[in-house]
Design a protein around this motif. Structure first.
Motif, mmCIF file in Angstrom:
data_model
loop_
_atom_site.group_PDB
_atom_site.id
_atom_site.type_symbol
_atom_site.label_atom_id
_atom_site.label_comp_id
_atom_site.label_asym_id
_atom_site.label_seq_id
_atom_site.Cartn_x
_atom_site.Cartn_y
_atom_site.Cartn_z
ATOM 1 N N GLY A 88 1.501 6.372 -6.839
ATOM 2 C CA GLY A 88 0.203 7.105 -7.273
ATOM 3 C C GLY A 88 -0.654 6.428 -7.974
ATOM 4 O O GLY A 88 -1.114 6.677 -9.200
ATOM 5 N N GLN A 103 0.753 -1.365 -0.050
ATOM 6 C CA GLN A 103 -0.099 -0.006 -0.054
ATOM 7 C C GLN A 103 0.803 1.196 -0.181
ATOM 8 O O GLN A 103 0.563 2.298 -0.881
ATOM 9 C CB GLN A 103 -1.266 0.133 1.166
ATOM 10 C CG GLN A 103 -2.063 1.147 1.302
ATOM 11 C CD GLN A 103 -3.044 1.007 0.200
ATOM 12 O OE1 GLN A 103 -3.615 -0.007 0.000
ATOM 13 N NE2 GLN A 103 -2.930 2.167 -0.912
ATOM 14 N N LEU A 104 1.954 1.422 0.886
ATOM 15 C CA LEU A 104 2.745 2.496 0.905
ATOM 16 C C LEU A 104 3.477 2.529 -0.624
ATOM 17 O O LEU A 104 3.598 3.857 -0.932
ATOM 18 C CB LEU A 104 3.974 2.205 1.851
ATOM 19 C CG LEU A 104 3.338 2.553 3.243
ATOM 20 C CD1 LEU A 104 4.661 2.119 4.244
ATOM 21 C CD2 LEU A 104 3.375 3.878 3.559
ATOM 22 N N ASP A 142 0.929 4.007 -3.050
ATOM 23 C CA ASP A 142 0.677 5.290 -2.695
ATOM 24 C C ASP A 142 1.536 6.225 -3.247
ATOM 25 O O ASP A 142 1.609 7.187 -3.966
ATOM 26 C CB ASP A 142 0.634 5.740 -1.219
ATOM 27 C CG ASP A 142 -0.758 4.949 -0.778
ATOM 28 O OD1 ASP A 142 -1.750 4.729 -1.454
ATOM 29 O OD2 ASP A 142 -0.859 4.717 0.699
ATOM 30 N N PRO A 158 -3.493 2.772 -7.912
ATOM 31 C CA PRO A 158 -4.327 1.674 -6.852
ATOM 32 C C PRO A 158 -3.566 0.428 -6.571
ATOM 33 O O PRO A 158 -2.692 0.164 -7.259
ATOM 34 C CB PRO A 158 -5.391 1.621 -7.766
ATOM 35 C CG PRO A 158 -5.737 2.572 -8.669
ATOM 36 C CD PRO A 158 -4.263 2.763 -9.014
ATOM 37 N N LYS A 159 -3.732 0.135 -5.287
ATOM 38 C CA LYS A 159 -2.900 -1.141 -4.887
ATOM 39 C C LYS A 159 -3.240 -2.152 -5.774
ATOM 40 O O LYS A 159 -2.458 -3.029 -6.137
ATOM 41 C CB LYS A 159 -3.383 -1.322 -3.393
ATOM 42 C CG LYS A 159 -2.661 -2.681 -2.877
ATOM 43 C CD LYS A 159 -2.990 -2.974 -1.392
ATOM 44 C CE LYS A 159 -2.436 -4.220 -0.911
ATOM 45 N NZ LYS A 159 -2.827 -4.422 0.315
#
Length: 220
Positions: A57, A50-51, A54, A59-60
């Motif tokens: 930029g 997830q990091l 993010d 989506p996971k």
């Protein structure tokens, strides 16, 4: 066949498949750069998909489309910096002597430290923790590469082109010195008045490192 009939060309003349391939490469590059940063700052254990998503930029779910697991992504990051280092060492095979070979190798490794500092930090952290994920790299590709370069150095020594030094320790010193400018970049910036080395300082640094090493092995 007309462009509008084939459906395979965009308005700018590029094929649809070509545009998709370029977009895929760009996305993968963004993921790898983000992963280098996150792994360098948080380590393998502290990093999360997830990091990284993010940071990139994305989506996971998109991240998992390119890399199914965190370990797969981590290994790709490590493989990329390692491959870059190996390519920099091509100068060893092409050089007529240590001044050209080792000098060019220092230049190349220093430039990699400047352009890929996070990749170097990921590698350093991994090895300092006992290489739990990439031990196979150390036991195969790195060992083979090191022995190949050591053989070249021994040939230069036998030909009287440089001092009789232990090739392995020379290589360890080259790695430690050139990668220091990536792994301890913050320390260098602090000692440089809180600023990164300028282009002029960087060129002077490379020249200084080469001079110290080459004089030390009796080349200059």
């Amino acid at each position: 066949m007309r462009d509008d009939e084939s459906g395979k060309r965009s308005k700018n003349g590029r094929s649809g498949s070509g545009s998709r391939a370029e977009a895929r490469r760009a996305t993968e590059e963004a993921i790898l750069k983000a992963a280098e940063t996150v792994f360098a700052e948080a380590g393998f254990g502290g990093a999360t998909m997830q990091l990284i998503a993010d940071m990139a930029g994305l989506p996971k779910a998109n991240l998992h489309y390119y890399f199914a697991t965190k370990e797969a992504l981590y290994r790709r990051v490590v493989e990329r910096i390692f491959t870059t280092w190996l390519e920099a060492a091509d100068v060893f095979d092409e050089a007529v002597g240590p001044a050209e070979g080792i000098g060019a190798y220092i230049d190349a490794k220093m430039e990699i430290s400047r352009s890929h500092p996070n990749g170097s930090k990921v590698w350093a952290s991994e090895v300092m923790h006992g290489a739990p994920v990439i031990q196979d790299y150390l036991e195969t590709t790195l060992r083979d590469w090191t022995e190949g370069r050591a053989k070249i150095i021994r040939r230069w020594i036998a030909q009287g082109q440089m001092a009789d030094v232990d090739p392995h320790h020379l290589l360890y010193m080259l790695w430690a010195t050139t990668q220091h400018y990536a792994d301890f970049g913050h320390q260098i910036e602090t000692l440089n008045g809180g600023k990164p080395l300028s282009d002029e300082q960087w060129e002077a640094t490379k020249a200084s490192v080469k001079g110290i090493v080459l004089r030390g092995i009796g080349v200059l």
